[in-house]
Design a protein around this motif. Structure first.
Motif, PDB file in Angstrom:
ATOM      1  N   LEU A1402       0.822  -1.187   0.000  1.00  0.00           N
ATOM      2  CA  LEU A1402       0.000   0.000   0.000  1.00  0.00           C
ATOM      3  C   LEU A1402       0.868   1.253   0.000  1.00  0.00           C
ATOM      4  O   LEU A1402       1.969   1.265   0.542  1.00  0.00           O
ATOM      5  CB  LEU A1402      -0.918   0.015   1.223  1.00  0.00           C
ATOM      6  CG  LEU A1402      -2.038  -1.026   1.259  1.00  0.00           C
ATOM      7  CD1 LEU A1402      -2.758  -0.967   2.586  1.00  0.00           C
ATOM      8  CD2 LEU A1402      -3.018  -0.787   0.125  1.00  0.00           C
ATOM      9  N   ASN A1418      -3.380   5.043   1.498  1.00  0.00           N
ATOM     10  CA  ASN A1418      -3.698   3.752   0.877  1.00  0.00           C
ATOM     11  C   ASN A1418      -4.438   3.902  -0.443  1.00  0.00           C
ATOM     12  O   ASN A1418      -5.352   3.145  -0.755  1.00  0.00           O
ATOM     13  CB  ASN A1418      -4.528   2.894   1.838  1.00  0.00           C
ATOM     14  CG  ASN A1418      -3.778   2.583   3.120  1.00  0.00           C
ATOM     15  OD1 ASN A1418      -2.553   2.728   3.173  1.00  0.00           O
ATOM     16  ND2 ASN A1418      -4.494   2.165   4.151  1.00  0.00           N
ATOM     17  N   TYR A1421      -1.844   0.593  -4.625  1.00  0.00           N
ATOM     18  CA  TYR A1421      -1.371  -0.716  -4.194  1.00  0.00           C
ATOM     19  C   TYR A1421      -0.436  -1.259  -5.270  1.00  0.00           C
ATOM     20  O   TYR A1421      -0.840  -1.464  -6.418  1.00  0.00           O
ATOM     21  CB  TYR A1421      -2.547  -1.664  -3.989  1.00  0.00           C
ATOM     22  CG  TYR A1421      -2.125  -3.106  -3.757  1.00  0.00           C
ATOM     23  CD1 TYR A1421      -1.349  -3.449  -2.648  1.00  0.00           C
ATOM     24  CD2 TYR A1421      -2.484  -4.115  -4.652  1.00  0.00           C
ATOM     25  CE1 TYR A1421      -0.947  -4.759  -2.435  1.00  0.00           C
ATOM     26  CE2 TYR A1421      -2.096  -5.435  -4.440  1.00  0.00           C
ATOM     27  CZ  TYR A1421      -1.320  -5.745  -3.339  1.00  0.00           C
ATOM     28  OH  TYR A1421      -0.914  -7.031  -3.125  1.00  0.00           O
ATOM     29  N   SER A1630      -1.432  -5.878   1.123  1.00  0.00           N
ATOM     30  CA  SER A1630      -2.410  -4.819   1.365  1.00  0.00           C
ATOM     31  C   SER A1630      -3.336  -5.125   2.526  1.00  0.00           C
ATOM     32  O   SER A1630      -4.111  -4.262   2.944  1.00  0.00           O
ATOM     33  CB  SER A1630      -3.254  -4.592   0.104  1.00  0.00           C
ATOM     34  OG  SER A1630      -4.052  -5.739  -0.172  1.00  0.00           O
ATOM     35  N   ASP A1651      -9.341  -6.121  -5.919  1.00  0.00           N
ATOM     36  CA  ASP A1651      -8.742  -5.048  -5.112  1.00  0.00           C
ATOM     37  C   ASP A1651      -8.844  -3.673  -5.777  1.00  0.00           C
ATOM     38  O   ASP A1651      -8.016  -2.801  -5.541  1.00  0.00           O
ATOM     39  CB  ASP A1651      -7.276  -5.357  -4.780  1.00  0.00           C
ATOM     40  CG  ASP A1651      -6.412  -5.498  -6.026  1.00  0.00           C
ATOM     41  OD1 ASP A1651      -6.953  -5.332  -7.134  1.00  0.00           O
ATOM     42  OD2 ASP A1651      -5.205  -5.786  -5.874  1.00  0.00           O
ATOM     43  N   GLN A1663      -9.766  -1.357  -0.622  1.00  0.00           N
ATOM     44  CA  GLN A1663      -9.403  -2.307   0.426  1.00  0.00           C
ATOM     45  C   GLN A1663     -10.688  -2.870   1.044  1.00  0.00           C
ATOM     46  O   GLN A1663     -11.597  -2.122   1.420  1.00  0.00           O
ATOM     47  CB  GLN A1663      -8.556  -1.632   1.497  1.00  0.00           C
ATOM     48  CG  GLN A1663      -7.939  -2.603   2.499  1.00  0.00           C
ATOM     49  CD  GLN A1663      -7.007  -1.900   3.468  1.00  0.00           C
ATOM     50  OE1 GLN A1663      -7.260  -0.771   3.853  1.00  0.00           O
ATOM     51  NE2 GLN A1663      -5.930  -2.552   3.866  1.00  0.00           N
TER      52      GLN A1663
END
Length: 1764
Positions: A1402, A1418, A1421, A1630, A1651, A1663
């Motif tokens: 992340l 975040n 990723y 992540s 994701d 997430q």
């Protein structure tokens, strides 16, 4: 009726009305509707309407919309009818009518707002009222297909576009025919035949077009509709009248240039252009250069051909020629702070704000280098606190790389070892430069090869050995510095108790070295302050070792002694606070003394002198010190050896590299006295190079010279220097050094001196040669012509004493300049007191060809050599001087026509010349800005109405009027648009009338009529005049009631003036002056509020009524020269100042006597004698105490406090004298309250307590979305504040929840939202509040909605969001450390490249734009970049249960019905899927075994993941579509769900939908840029959220789902072996949930979460997390799962769910490859690596969110119970 809507809409049907919020509507009518109304309440946002009647109805269109910029299209081409009525037609910009549409009578005339298109086609138009469009430009008028339309198009339509095809219009203006073909834009479409013999005359108003940065408006006639070429473009503003000329290339500098401009492909015109643009680029402030602070402006563009003026703030700044787009200004003194810059030429003025200057930094107080590594420098001084573009240069070329710095210290490293010698340092910081000359000295490296033993001078006189050219004496009593010729001796030191003078006496031979003064020098070594050191107090201590000390009244003779001296400065006001001390120490023994970091070896019987200077009161941050010593040296001195050989001994020995004096030697009677000067001093405790120089030498006898020696010191608060002095005996005995042998020549003695100072000889020669080259000045052909012209002037005006070959040396009269390698005369400034005949000028010289003279000013003696030569006729072809002024020349009787548009002269003046004629039309079209003609014979001015003097600002002329009928002169804007000063003097007996209508602001008018003529002034522009001066009998038509801007009014020599010329003071009048008028008393009219001075000089005043002045503002009142004026000046006048000389006033108030002497401003000028004794004057200071200062300035209130003073840096200026004085103390003392002894005059002092409370806000920044912090944080860097006082900060419209002060930076956290726009922030302490309104905040940006990276290059990022429109100071950081270099940016998108490949996992992003930061945690990723080689085939979990092959740790099942995600343990199965009709719940039922995954809520979260809004998703409308292939079993199903939010006011405009799709077959679904493989019998869920009503630009969304998981679940194989199956599988990097598994009765349900989501159509990392788990039975847990989404207008997520059958048959039970642990490898390998991370994160979350999580879990649980 068919209705099509485009744009956002919210519809509600009410009968025939539709209420909508739309921006575009297109309606097609098929039915018979009799009325269509559209108005503001029904169509709140509509601005485009298209109505098409395709039926037979009659439609009446009633328009009453109040929206701006409306577009209306009405079509009626069928059998129907249509009418249009509009109540607000002015708001319609485009109107299109096709077919039979009837307008209400005369309504066409009200469509005055049309600026785009008017289209009326296929109508029955018969005629057009063209006058409707006379005031409309750039309108496209399409009236084609109206065959009955007749008439002609008038000339007034040349400013629009026309389409008159298929009409009966018979004629159009020539403007259309001229540009019918060959123009970039077609102005008309017509069926008419072009005429023959067409004449098209393009007319331009201005002969020279002034460009501003390549742009100008061309005005004229028949200019066309614009044209475009590769070089330039013509853009129409008003076609044929005004076109914007845009020269696409860079602006052209230089004189007027020509271009053939095409107005179409066929028509062109040669135009003249002059570029007057001004563009600032950057500023560098250079301190320590050429004796002043220099402001260097780098210009993006400026035309150096034009004359420019430059102002820094309000201060004019003179500069020389503009070179390389650089303007250098060096004559301005500015206070620290921000300032504006204004630059102007005669055509353009540009101001630029936001420049900053600080007088206190930068400067260098000391500098040194590491003795072990000379490349490492240490620099001390003041360098500010911002360090913007901080850089260090050595000798202007070598960059010193900075590796450590603060506000007072810099460490840097040079790229190479510097060359030996003196070195300069330049520091650059905050756009300011500081040059420190000779601040460093690098010694030469020792080189043993160049000085072998035999090269020691005189072979050390055979008393020592030579090592590397230096003698090592055999006997330590001999001195190696003198090559063992001299030896140390015992001596008697003479200690002078009155001053620190170094003295020796050896057998009656004495030597003295005395300190005489301390000098403060500017950077040109000019003395600006000097302190004579002649008043010392001393303390002398002795240590008697041989009991032979004797003492008398004058000297003290001792063997070991120390003396301390304190300079008495108490009586010296300027240096009273300076502390000057000296000490002298003597020892008969050798010793080692520490000085700085070095140890100095002091020979025996030496005197060591130390001088210390503390708290010197410097005049400038650029000045330095010099300590001046005096001694007596011999002109020549010799040492005579025993053999009779003489050796000359030089008095002074200098260092070869630094030219610094190292040793002085004085020889007397075989005794030599040595003085040593080390090359450094201690500056604030730090070693700093010091140069010792010879200042002056004065002969006092044939053999001796008095010599002044100066030791330089940098600017330091504490300064210390340390020379020493040694007496020596010359040992004349020697064995072999008297002959001229190879080792004993007399020249050998001089090697020590020659080797040291010889290097300077070449330097001196080089410098001398350079000066000769610079001053010799090459002679060219132009120079020869120049000499002829100069000689002509000198001979014509009789100027003697100038040698023509040395013209440039007479700088007071002739100024020269260089151009390349040649020199030219640039300035003549001759004042001839008496004419001297030095020959006749060359009459055949046609012109005075000065190559580039700028300035010609001649004041003659009233006589010339050749009266027949008018010098002005010789200037006709001169190289354009900027200024020509000639006085007292009897030959100048005519002004020839020498001033034209091409002449660059701006000033022309004549005085005392018998002018009778001005040829031409009075300087018409010239560029003169100043004209004066005084004391001439000119009796009439030819001011023609066509006269144009566009640049003339000052006009002063004497007119010898003789006409009895009078002359009238008009001063109008057309002739004098920039006239600022007008002065007319009627010197004859005729009548003159001045008619003035110039509108230039701030005009100064002078009218003089002292003889028998008349002069009348009549103006229509009273508001433009700020100063009026009338002398003599002058009449003015206007009264003063309209002169509201008048500030100065003067009447002189008017014997008829006895009263004010007004009844009420003009509101801005500040100075009123009457001299030699007939006033007998001052009128009793209350002075105006702005009045500052009132003068009645030489009038006939008798009495004064003081009552009007009691409450008036402070005034200066002069009644000088009124001898009949009697009375007294009362105490009520103590707030004024007076001049009562030559009056009979007998008594004045005591306040004036108190401050009659010793005050900065004398409050009264009087002939009265002061009373004796003077009255008692008690200064009283009013509260508060302490007095609050703002950056050193404050207000002192009291009684009898005077009129202001300046003493000890304390400046008092009067606000209300004796009551209020403004106080300024430049040394702002931060800290607690302090006391100053303030001088109100030389006789009145008061101790006053002050506290510095000033506040100045500097830089600012706004940080959004601070991780773990407030939603908004404001930071303010303080330019100035006293940290001793507690400070706080507030913001208007908001509340700072937390305010921290770190050093001088405020960090303010905002607890709630604030509105966008300029913010008003206040920083305050208990005394003062400072507001700052320059901070701009926008709640809508910046924010990041999505971010991604290039799959082929992960360093390339794409960032989406809102970033504003200005995009200033934009930057991007990844994880707060990695810079992402921006290479593409607009308001919604950023492309940037990371400086390095990011680590997997992340990542956060921080964007800064417009001083605002936004943190997005975040948001990215980064996956692992390659497969893990540590998982070979045999490591696949359970060997794929023998149902597939292992490739890189991933199973490839042999049978595609098996699921590789479960390592081929499970296989896909057919199921029955029955969608839920009430909610988008994912459900399966396999033989009674069910599974459900339901959406329960949408949550809006703040940056701490706190829920700030929540929408429970319980009310859905559904549409279900299925395709049945076998009775009731649905094999393919699609269900669409719409969440009903109409009853939820907050989310009524939000659009929430979901869809569920099911297929029994495998499929591929596109989601974003990726293709998702969906297994058979899989349910795919899609959730879409549009137009969410966000509470903040910082909040995000989370979609909450609920399912039931088993606490433990197993798969039991046929052999009885059980394998535990984990319910949840997370990504190792992540921590995002990837899969959930639920096992029931051998059936496994899989849920997959990808994701990423789609944010406004773009992929963005998402997430998936576990929000909460609640036990509902021993074996099961209700689990809430959250899928995160960024802030997006359109949000889309896409999980899928698959049922599988666990195939229990396997031969892996208890085998080597089939242990139960192997099953868990898939989960362990995925989630094992995050175990520690999960624990760590979990612990952190528990600490941060323990209370919140518990509370929210309870609340969420209660809310979700409603769903059960």
């Amino acid at each position: 009726m068919s209705v099509s809507f485009f744009g956002k809409s919210k519809n509600r049907t009410e009968g025939n009305n539709i209420n909508m919020n739309i921006w575009y509507i297109s309606i097609y009518y098929l039915s018979t509707i009799d009325l269509w109304k559209y108005q503001k309440k029904s169509f709140t946002g509509m601005n485009k309407i298209v109505l098409n009647n395709t039926g037979t109805a009659k439609i009446n269109v009633v328009h009453s919309l109040a929206m701006m910029n409306q577009n209306i299209t009405l079509v009626n081409l069928g059998a129907g009818q249509m009418t249009l009525s509009a109540s607000l037609p002015a708001l319609v910009k485009t109107l299109q009518i096709h077919g039979q549409v009837t307008l209400v009578t005369s309504m066409m005339e009200t469509f005055i707002g049309l600026n785009n298109l008017l289209q009326i086609t296929n109508n029955n138009l018969l005629n057009v009222k063209w006058n409707i469009f006379e005031n409309i430009t750039m309108l496209s008028i399409d009236i084609s297909n109206n065959p009955s339309l007749v008439g002609v198009v008038p000339d007034s339509m040349c400013q629009n576009f026309l389409d008159i095809r298929q009409t009966s219009i018979s004629a159009i203006p020539n403007c259309f025919w001229c540009f019918m073909n060959g123009s970039s834009t077609l102005p008309i479409r017509t069926d008419l035949t072009p005429p023959t013999n067409l004449t098209c005359d393009i007319s331009i108003d201005n002969s020279t077009v002034i460009l501003i940065n390549g742009l100008a408006n061309l005005t004229g006639h028949m200019l066309g509709w614009g044209h475009y070429t590769n070089m330039y473009s013509l853009v129409p503003i008003i076609p044929n009248k005004i076109l914007t000329f845009d020269y696409g290339s860079a602006p052209v500098a230089g004189p007027v240039w020509s271009l053939n401009v095409n107005f179409s492909f066929d028509l062109s015109r040669q135009l003249s252009f002059l570029e007057a643009g001004i563009q600032f680029d950057s500023l560098t402030i250079v301190k320590g250069s050429q004796g002043m602070t220099v402001f260097k402006f780098a210009m993006r563009f400026v035309n150096s051909y034009l004359s420019h003026n430059l102002y820094l703030g309000d201060t004019p700044c003179a500069f020389q020629d503009i070179v390389d787009m650089t303007v250098v200004c060096s004559n301005v003194t500015l206070s620290s702070g921000s300032f504006s810059v204004t630059m102007a030429n005669e055509y353009n003025i540009v101001s630029s704000n936001g420049w900053y200057y600080n007088s206190s930094y930068p400067y260098i107080s000391a500098a040194g280098f590491d003795k072990n590594e000379t490349k490492v420098l240490s620099i001390y001084g003041e360098f500010g606190q911002y360090f913007h573009r901080l850089a260090i240069l050595l000798n202007d070329t070598i960059d010193c790389s900075i590796f450590e710095y603060n506000s007072t210290f810099i460490n840097c490293s040079l790229p190479s070892i510097p060359n030996p010698g003196l070195a300069n340092l330049t520091i650059l910081v905050d756009n300011m430069e500081y040059h420190s000359s000779n601040v460093l000295y690098f010694p030469a490296a020792k080189n043993s090869s160049s000085t072998p033993d035999q090269q020691c001078p005189n072979n050390c006189f055979n008393r020592g050995k030579c090592a590397n050219g230096i003698c090592i004496c055999d006997d330590p009593l001999y001195n190696p510095v003198d090559n063992c010729l001299t030896k140390y001796t015992n001596t008697t030191p003479i200690i002078d108790p009155t001053k620190p003078t170094t003295s020796f006496d050896i057998d009656g031979v004495d030597f003295q070295f005395e300190m005489v003064s301390i000098q403060e020098l500017d950077i040109d070594d000019t003395i600006i302050n000097e302190l004579i050191t002649n008043n010392w107090n001393s303390t002398i201590n002795s240590n008697d070792n041989n009991n032979s000390n004797t003492t008398n009244s004058t000297n003290t003779t001792i063997t070991d002694v120390s003396a301390f001296y304190q300079l008495n400065t108490t009586n010296n006001e300027q240096f009273s606070k300076s502390n000057i001390t000296a000490s002298i120490s003597f020892s008969s023994k050798s010793r080692v003394v520490e000085f700085g970091t070095q140890s100095l070896n002091i020979p025996p019987s030496s005197i060591k002198l130390t001088v210390s200077i503390n708290n010197w009161n410097y005049s400038s941050s650029l000045s330095t010190l010099r300590i001046v010593f005096r001694t007596i040296l011999n002109n020549q001195q010799f040492a005579t050896l025993d053999c009779g050989e003489t050796q000359e001994i030089d008095s002074l020995q200098f260092d070869s590299l630094s030219s610094s004096l190292q040793y002085l030697r004085v020889v007397k009677d075989n005794v030599q006295f040595n003085g040593r000067f080390i090359d450094y001093v201690l500056s604030d405790g730090r070693e700093s190079f010091s140069q010792t120089t010879v200042i002056n030498q004065t002969s006092i006898s044939t053999n001796t010279t008095s010599t002044l020696i100066g030791v330089s010191m940098p600017q330091c608060r504490s300064c210390l220097l340390d020379p020493d002095f040694t007496p020596l005996i010359i040992d004349k005995g020697t064995s072999d050094d008297c002959s001229n042998s190879e080792n004993g020549t007399s020249d050998r003695w001089r090697i020590i001196v020659g080797s040291v100072v010889g290097g300077i000889a070449l330097v001196a020669v080089a410098v001398g040669a350079t000066l000769m080259i610079l001053k010799k000045k090459k002679m060219s052909r132009e120079s020869l012509v120049l000499v002829e012209a100069a000689q002509f002037i000198l001979q014509q005006y009789g100027v003697a004493g100038i040698q023509i070959q040395w013209l440039c040396n007479y700088t007071s009269m002739i100024g020269c300049t260089s151009a390349g390698e040649y020199s030219y005369i640039a300035r003549f400034n001759l004042t001839v007191d008496a004419f001297e005949n030095i020959g006749m000028p060359n009459a055949s010289l046609e012109t005075l060809e000065f190559y580039r003279i700028d300035y010609l000013f001649i004041i003659g003696a009233g006589q010339v050599a050749d009266p027949s030569i008018n010098i002005l006729t010789k200037l006709a072809k001169t190289f354009n001087p900027r200024s020509i002024r000639i006085h007292n020349d009897p030959s100048v009787d005519v002004i020839p026509l020498i001033f034209t548009t091409s002449t660059r002269a701006s000033v022309f003046g004549l005085s005392g010349c018998p002018i009778t004629l001005i040829q031409g039309t009075f300087f018409n079209q010239s560029r003169l800005s100043t004209i004066y003609i005084k004391k001439s014979q000119l009796d009439f001015l030819q001011l023609d109405p066509t006269l144009r003097l566009a640049s003339l600002a000052e006009f002063d002329i004497d007119i010898l009027s003789t006409s009895p009928v009078g002359a009238t002169y008009l001063f109008t804007d057309s002739s004098f648009p920039n006239l600022n000063k007008l002065s007319i003097n009627n010197t004859g007996d005729g009548d003159i009338q001045i008619i003035h209508s110039c509108t230039k602001t701030n005009q100064n008018i002078t009218m003089i009529n002292l003889l028998t003529g008349t002069l009348s002034f009549n103006t229509s522009q009273e508001l433009s005049i700020t100063s009026l001066f009338f002398e003599g009998i002058v009449s003015m038509v206007q009264t003063y009631d309209k002169f509201t801007e008048l500030s100065n009014l003067v009447y002189r020599s008017n014997p008829f003036l006895t009263m004010y010329p007004f009844t009420q003071f003009p509101p801005k009048l500040s100075n009123l002056y009457f001299e030699k008028c007939a006033f007998t008393q001052i009128p009793s009219v209350a002075p105006g509020l702005k009045l500052r001075s009132l003068h009645f000089i030489n009038n006939s005043l008798q009495t004064i009524d003081w009552s009007p002045f009691v409450n008036a503002s402070p005034l200066y009142i002069s009644v000088y020269g009124n001898p009949s004026l009697t009375g007294t000046i009362p105490d009520t006048m103590c707030h004024n100042m007076f001049d009562i000389r030559q009056t009979s006033i007998s008594v004045i108030a005591d306040c004036f006597w108190c401050y009659i002497n010793g005050s900065m401003d004398q409050p009264i000028k009087t002939d009265l004698s002061p009373p004796s004794p003077l009255p008692t004057c008690d200064v009283v200071i009013d509260p508060p105490s302490p007095i609050v200062l703002t950056q050193g300035s404050g207000l002192i209130k009291g009684q009898l406090i005077g009129w202001g003073n300046y003493k000890d840096l304390c400046l008092l200026l009067p606000g209300i004298p004796n009551k209020e004085l403004s106080f300024t103390y430049p040394r702002s003392l931060l800290g607690p309250p302090y006391t100053l002894n303030v001088s109100f005059s030389e006789e009145h002092y008061q101790e006053i307590l002050f506290i510095e409370a000033g506040i100045a806000i500097g830089s600012w920044n706004i940080i959004k979305n601070v991780p773990g912090g407030a939603p908004l944080v404001f930071t303010f860097g303080m330019l100035f504040m006293n940290t001793y006082l507690p400070h706080n900060a507030t913001i208007v419209g908001g509340l700072f929840s937390k305010v921290e002060l770190v050093n001088t930076t405020f960090i303010c956290s905002l607890s709630g939202p604030i509105s966008s726009g300029r913010q008003n922030v206040s920083v305050f302490n208990e005394y003062i509040s400072a507001s700052y309104t320059g901070l701009y905040y926008n709640s809508s940006y910046p924010y990041i909605s999505a971010a991604g990276f290039d799959k082929s290059d992960t360093k390339i990022l794409s960032i989406y969001g809102e970033f504003g429109s200005t995009l200033s100071l934009s930057s991007v950081l990844l994880n707060d450390t990695i810079e992402c270099s921006i290479f593409g940016i607009n308001s919604t998108f950023i492309n940037c490249a990371l400086s390095s490949i990011p680590n997997p996992g992340l990542a956060n992003l921080t964007i800064t734009v417009d001083f605002m930061e936004y943190h997005s945690p975040n948001v990215l990723y980064f996956p692992l970049t390659s497969k893990n080689s540590s998982t070979p085939d045999q490591q696949c979990p359970n060997n794929c249960f023998n149902r597939g092959k292992c490739a890189n740790g991933i199973c490839i099942c042999d049978d595609p019905l098996y699921n590789p995600v479960d390592n081929c343990l499970t296989k896909y199965t057919n199921i029955t899927f029955n969608p839920n009709t009430t909610a988008p719940t994912t459900s399966f039922d396999i033989d009674g075994v069910d599974f459900q995954f339901e959406m329960v809520a949408i949550q809006e979260l703040d940056i701490d993941d706190t829920i700030i809004n929540e929408l429970i998703t319980i009310d859905w409308n559904s549409t279900i579509t299925n395709s049945s292939n076998n009775n009731n079993n649905n094999t393919d199903v699609y269900a669409f769900y719409q969440l009903n939010t109409t009853n939820n006011e907050q989310f009524s405009s939000s659009n929430i939908t979901a869809s569920i799709s099911f297929s029994s077959k495998p499929r591929v679904v596109e989601f974003g840029t990726q293709s998702l493989n969906i297994p058979p019998s899989t349910v795919k869920l899609t959730v879409s959220i549009n137009n969410w009503n966000y509470s903040s630009s910082l909040s995000t969304l989370r979609i909450v789902f609920r399912t039931i998981l088993n606490n433990q679940q197993f798969a039991t194989l046929d052999c009885g072996e059980t394998q535990e199956i984990d319910s949840l599988q997370f990504d190792s990097l992540s921590s995002s949930l990837q899969y959930l598994r639920v096992v029931k009765d051998n059936v496994q349900f899989n849920g997959r979460f990808i994701d990423y989501v789609l944010s406004d159509g773009r992929e963005s990392f998402s997430q998936t997390t576990i929000i909460n788990q609640t036990s509902i039975s021993t074996n099961t847990t209700s689990t809430l799962i959250g899928v995160s989404m960024p802030q997006c207008r359109s949000c889309l997520l896409d999980p899928d769910f698959t049922p599988l059958i666990i195939d229990k048959s396997t031969n892996l039970c208890n085998s080597e490859n089939g242990t139960s642990d192997r099953w868990r490898i898939i989960v362990g390998s995925v989630v094992g690596s995050i175990a520690l991370v999960a624990v760590a994160v979990g612990a952190t979350l528990m600490i941060l969110k323990k209370k919140k999580l518990k509370r929210e879990s309870v609340n969420l649980g209660k809310r979700l119970q409603l769903l059960n």
